[in-house]
Design a protein around this motif. Structure first.
Motif, PDB file in Angstrom:
ATOM      1  N   ARG A   8      32.644  57.817  25.290  1.00  0.00           N
ATOM      2  CA  ARG A   8      31.767  57.818  24.132  1.00  0.00           C
ATOM      3  C   ARG A   8      32.168  58.964  23.236  1.00  0.00           C
ATOM      4  NH1 ARG A   8      26.844  55.274  24.985  1.00  0.00           N
ATOM      5  NH2 ARG A   8      26.884  54.268  27.016  1.00  0.00           N
ATOM      6  N   VAL A  18      26.341  48.453  10.117  1.00  0.00           N
ATOM      7  CA  VAL A  18      25.517  48.355  11.327  1.00  0.00           C
ATOM      8  C   VAL A  18      24.274  47.500  11.040  1.00  0.00           C
ATOM      9  CG1 VAL A  18      24.147  49.662  13.008  1.00  0.00           C
ATOM     10  CG2 VAL A  18      26.347  50.562  12.242  1.00  0.00           C
ATOM     11  N   SER A  75      29.069  37.335  20.373  1.00  0.00           N
ATOM     12  CA  SER A  75      28.197  38.158  21.202  1.00  0.00           C
ATOM     13  C   SER A  75      26.833  37.492  21.377  1.00  0.00           C
ATOM     14  CB  SER A  75      28.110  39.592  20.670  1.00  0.00           C
ATOM     15  OG  SER A  75      27.022  39.754  19.816  1.00  0.00           O
ATOM     16  N   LYS A 100      19.235  45.748  19.829  1.00  0.00           N
ATOM     17  CA  LYS A 100      20.112  46.909  19.656  1.00  0.00           C
ATOM     18  C   LYS A 100      21.040  46.750  18.461  1.00  0.00           C
ATOM     19  CE  LYS A 100      20.075  48.548  24.344  1.00  0.00           C
ATOM     20  NZ  LYS A 100      20.614  48.229  25.646  1.00  0.00           N
ATOM     21  N   ARG A 101      21.203  47.840  17.759  1.00  0.00           N
ATOM     22  CA  ARG A 101      22.128  47.841  16.621  1.00  0.00           C
ATOM     23  C   ARG A 101      23.525  48.224  17.112  1.00  0.00           C
ATOM     24  NH1 ARG A 101      17.274  48.249  14.536  1.00  0.00           N
ATOM     25  NH2 ARG A 101      16.897  47.693  12.358  1.00  0.00           N
ATOM     26  N   THR A 102      24.129  47.323  17.867  1.00  0.00           N
ATOM     27  CA  THR A 102      25.459  47.590  18.406  1.00  0.00           C
ATOM     28  C   THR A 102      26.458  46.634  17.771  1.00  0.00           C
ATOM     29  OG1 THR A 102      24.387  48.089  20.493  1.00  0.00           O
ATOM     30  CG2 THR A 102      26.763  47.835  20.539  1.00  0.00           C
ATOM     31  N   TYR A 104      30.162  45.034  17.914  1.00  0.00           N
ATOM     32  CA  TYR A 104      31.333  44.845  18.745  1.00  0.00           C
ATOM     33  C   TYR A 104      32.553  44.687  17.834  1.00  0.00           C
ATOM     34  CZ  TYR A 104      34.667  42.942  22.019  1.00  0.00           C
ATOM     35  OH  TYR A 104      35.797  42.739  22.756  1.00  0.00           O
ATOM     36  N   LEU A 149      32.870  49.443  20.869  1.00  0.00           N
ATOM     37  CA  LEU A 149      31.449  49.222  20.586  1.00  0.00           C
ATOM     38  C   LEU A 149      30.984  50.348  19.693  1.00  0.00           C
ATOM     39  CD1 LEU A 149      29.892  48.350  24.048  1.00  0.00           C
ATOM     40  CD2 LEU A 149      30.038  46.866  22.070  1.00  0.00           C
ATOM     41  N   THR A 151      27.657  52.119  17.816  1.00  0.00           N
ATOM     42  CA  THR A 151      26.227  52.193  17.525  1.00  0.00           C
ATOM     43  C   THR A 151      26.085  53.086  16.296  1.00  0.00           C
ATOM     44  OG1 THR A 151      25.852  54.136  18.866  1.00  0.00           O
ATOM     45  CG2 THR A 151      25.694  52.008  19.984  1.00  0.00           C
ATOM     46  N   GLU A 152      24.847  53.405  15.940  1.00  0.00           N
ATOM     47  CA  GLU A 152      24.679  54.216  14.729  1.00  0.00           C
ATOM     48  C   GLU A 152      25.339  55.591  14.848  1.00  0.00           C
ATOM     49  OE1 GLU A 152      20.708  53.061  15.468  1.00  0.00           O
ATOM     50  OE2 GLU A 152      20.246  53.010  13.331  1.00  0.00           O
TER      51      GLU A 152
END
Ligand SMILES: [Zn+2]
Length: 382
Positions: A8, A18, A75, A100-102, A104, A149, A151-152
């Motif tokens: 990460r 996003v 997804s 979730k704001r993920t 890909y 991946l 995220t924010e």
């Protein structure tokens, strides 16, 4: 085989992408769920034409790179299929939701050159660039980067490489609540988990205090509980990361693989009793230690094998007789009289059962007679 590691790293993600991705995923879910047919079982009737239609519809107001639309659809299909599998087993709750704001990011959306990861945001004009060389802990000897991946706030990067697994010798590890007992190159080593236990205890006490508040301030206490369990997890993982990195370094020098207990065999018997904190922690310790050690060793091409640990701390490593508790952590063999610490019994059995080059009971007998296993040769590591 292909091995991988994930990292990460903090990034300032483009908020509009996003948010946009989150929106099209929600739309896609609505459409795809309408193609789920439920007769006796749930199944998805989402033919290529319907897919094209959905893709066109989502693309219409999409100014970002087009591949994101496909990635969102894929997804969502994955999510719906996962839900259907549960549904068909009678285990699904309410229908799936996008929470979730993920994002890909598949490999058609980024390039990697000279240590710089360049992610396409808008076609040919807007990119997110991440200098990977800045993060010294990310290995440089990988073959390729898998999907990303985002995220924010962070990017999860998976690096992959092809290795041939090997082992010049074997080590074994028995994970307990308070320690990990290891057998490495003829010596018993103890890795104490006191620090880890302390982390869990601290948060357990915090949780109890918060739970008393729950009736008065349910929202605040829920938020606090989430915050603390996140912190607890992070600190505990950090502890295990340091420990497994140290052990990996040691095994790499010797070119040794690792023998671990196969916990699947004892699921439901001891490990599933999640009411008891100590048992829950033992389970967490074992699973986390094993998975971290496994992927770290395999990254260096060192093999890992699992053996059935049934009766591993109750079988005499000398004569295979039955052992019984003999006060404290000691075990005594009912056949040959061997008196030995139960953690050592377990790790020696794992070593013998799992190792092709394992010592015979005779060799083990000589080992003990030579006092190789006396207190002085036991490494105490804190
Ligand atoms: Zn015996």
């Amino acid at each position: 085989m292909e091995v991988f590691k994930s990292y990460r790293i903090p990034v300032e993600a483009p908020k509009d992408l996003v948010e946009g991705y989150f929106t099209i995923k929600k739309k896609a879910l609505e459409v795809i769920l309408s193609h789920v047919k439920i007769s006796r079982k749930a199944h998805l009737e989402f033919k290529s034409e319907a897919r094209r239609e959905l893709r066109d519809e989502l693309s219409r107001s999409w100014r970002f790179s087009k591949h994101y639309v496909d990635s969102a659809i894929n997804s969502v299909i994955g999510l719906v299929k996962g839900w259907m599998t549960l549904y068909n087993r009678g285990k699904a709750g309410s229908k799936p939701e996008i929470t979730k704001r993920t994002v890909y990011i598949k490999n058609t959306l980024f390039s990697f050159r000279n240590g710089v990861l360049k992610i396409s945001i808008e076609p040919n004009k807007r990119y997110l660039e991440v200098e990977l060389t800045k993060y010294s802990w990310i290995p440089k000897d990988f073959d390729k980067i898998g999907g990303l991946l985002m995220t924010e706030k962070e990017l999860v990067i998976t690096v992959k490489k092809e290795v041939e697994l090997r082992a010049d010798g074997w080590s074994s590890f028995d994970v307990n609540l308070a320690n990990i007992t290891a057998f490495i190159d003829g010596k018993i080593e103890w890795y104490y988990l006191r620090g880890l236990y302390h982390i869990h205890r601290t948060y357990e006490i915090k949780r109890r205090k918060i739970q008393k508040l729950a009736k008065l301030k349910p929202k605040t206490s829920k938020k606090l509980l989430e915050k603390y369990s996140r912190r607890e997890g992070n600190r505990a993982k950090d502890f295990m990361h340091k420990l497994t990195t140290r052990i990996t370094r040691k095994l790499k020098e010797k070119n040794f693989g690792a023998i671990l207990e196969n916990l699947r065999g004892i699921k439901g018997r001891i490990l599933n009793d999640s009411k008891d904190m100590n048992r829950r922690l033992s389970k967490w310790n074992a699973r986390t230690f094993q998975s971290m050690l496994e992927y770290k060793l395999k990254w260096f091409g060192l093999d890992v094998k699992y053996v059935n640990p049934r009766r591993s701390s109750k079988t005499c490593p000398l004569c295979s007789g039955s052992m019984a508790s003999y006060g404290g952590r000691s075990m005594k063999c009912e056949e040959c009289g061997l008196l030995i610490n139960r953690d050592i019994v377990a790790v020696l059995n794992l070593q013998m059962w799992g190792s092709r080059y394992g010592f015979t009971p005779k060799a083990l007998n000589e080992l003990i007679e030579r006092e190789e296993l006396s207190n002085e040769s036991i490494h105490i590591i804190t």
